[in-house]
Design a protein around this motif. Sequence first.
Motif, PDB file in Angstrom:
ATOM      1  N   ASP A  46       0.809  -1.217   0.000  1.00  0.00           N
ATOM      2  CA  ASP A  46       0.000   0.000   0.000  1.00  0.00           C
ATOM      3  C   ASP A  46       0.842   1.267   0.000  1.00  0.00           C
ATOM      4  O   ASP A  46       0.317   2.364  -0.165  1.00  0.00           O
ATOM      5  N   LEU A  47       2.141   1.122   0.186  1.00  0.00           N
ATOM      6  CA  LEU A  47       3.037   2.280   0.232  1.00  0.00           C
ATOM      7  C   LEU A  47       4.213   2.001  -0.675  1.00  0.00           C
ATOM      8  O   LEU A  47       4.917   1.004  -0.519  1.00  0.00           O
ATOM      9  N   ASP A  48       4.441   2.889  -1.643  1.00  0.00           N
ATOM     10  CA  ASP A  48       5.555   2.744  -2.565  1.00  0.00           C
ATOM     11  C   ASP A  48       6.682   3.657  -2.103  1.00  0.00           C
ATOM     12  O   ASP A  48       6.541   4.881  -2.115  1.00  0.00           O
ATOM     13  N   LEU A  49       7.788   3.071  -1.700  1.00  0.00           N
ATOM     14  CA  LEU A  49       8.900   3.855  -1.170  1.00  0.00           C
ATOM     15  C   LEU A  49       9.873   4.314  -2.252  1.00  0.00           C
ATOM     16  O   LEU A  49      10.790   5.075  -1.974  1.00  0.00           O
ATOM     17  N   ARG A  50       9.660   3.861  -3.465  1.00  0.00           N
ATOM     18  CA  ARG A  50      10.526   4.287  -4.561  1.00  0.00           C
ATOM     19  C   ARG A  50      10.171   5.696  -4.997  1.00  0.00           C
ATOM     20  O   ARG A  50       9.030   6.130  -4.877  1.00  0.00           O
ATOM     21  N   SER A  51      11.133   6.386  -5.543  1.00  0.00           N
ATOM     22  CA  SER A  51      10.904   7.739  -6.039  1.00  0.00           C
ATOM     23  C   SER A  51      10.014   7.700  -7.272  1.00  0.00           C
ATOM     24  O   SER A  51      10.203   6.892  -8.171  1.00  0.00           O
ATOM     25  N   ARG A  52       9.047   8.576  -7.323  1.00  0.00           N
ATOM     26  CA  ARG A  52       8.122   8.622  -8.457  1.00  0.00           C
ATOM     27  C   ARG A  52       8.672   9.510  -9.578  1.00  0.00           C
ATOM     28  O   ARG A  52       8.199   9.472 -10.698  1.00  0.00           O
ATOM     29  N   ARG A  53       9.655  10.317  -9.271  1.00  0.00           N
ATOM     30  CA  ARG A  53      10.198  11.240 -10.260  1.00  0.00           C
ATOM     31  C   ARG A  53      11.275  10.513 -11.061  1.00  0.00           C
ATOM     32  O   ARG A  53      12.199   9.929 -10.501  1.00  0.00           O
ATOM     33  N   GLN A  54      11.169  10.556 -12.370  1.00  0.00           N
ATOM     34  CA  GLN A  54      12.166   9.920 -13.222  1.00  0.00           C
ATOM     35  C   GLN A  54      12.755  10.977 -14.137  1.00  0.00           C
ATOM     36  O   GLN A  54      12.064  11.837 -14.654  1.00  0.00           O
ATOM     37  N   ARG A  55      14.052  10.868 -14.350  1.00  0.00           N
ATOM     38  CA  ARG A  55      14.750  11.848 -15.187  1.00  0.00           C
ATOM     39  C   ARG A  55      15.142  11.252 -16.499  1.00  0.00           C
ATOM     40  O   ARG A  55      15.337  10.174 -16.734  1.00  0.00           O
TER      41      ARG A  55
END
Length: 55
Positions: A46-55
């Motif tokens: 239920d919780l995504d700890l990965r960064s959602r921002r991608q470069r």
Amino acid sequence: MNAATTGLMAGIALGFAGFFGGFWAFLLVLVLGAVGLVIGLAVQGDLDLRSRRQR
């Protein structure tokens, strides 16, 4: 177990920690409970700890 029951149990645990152990025990139980909640939500998915921002 629903959210109300879980909240009730957490409140009772914090109450006992504050009454018998004082402020620092209350704070320790609160912090460890929050850490456990984050870990539990991450394991459950239920919780995504990965960064959602991608470069």
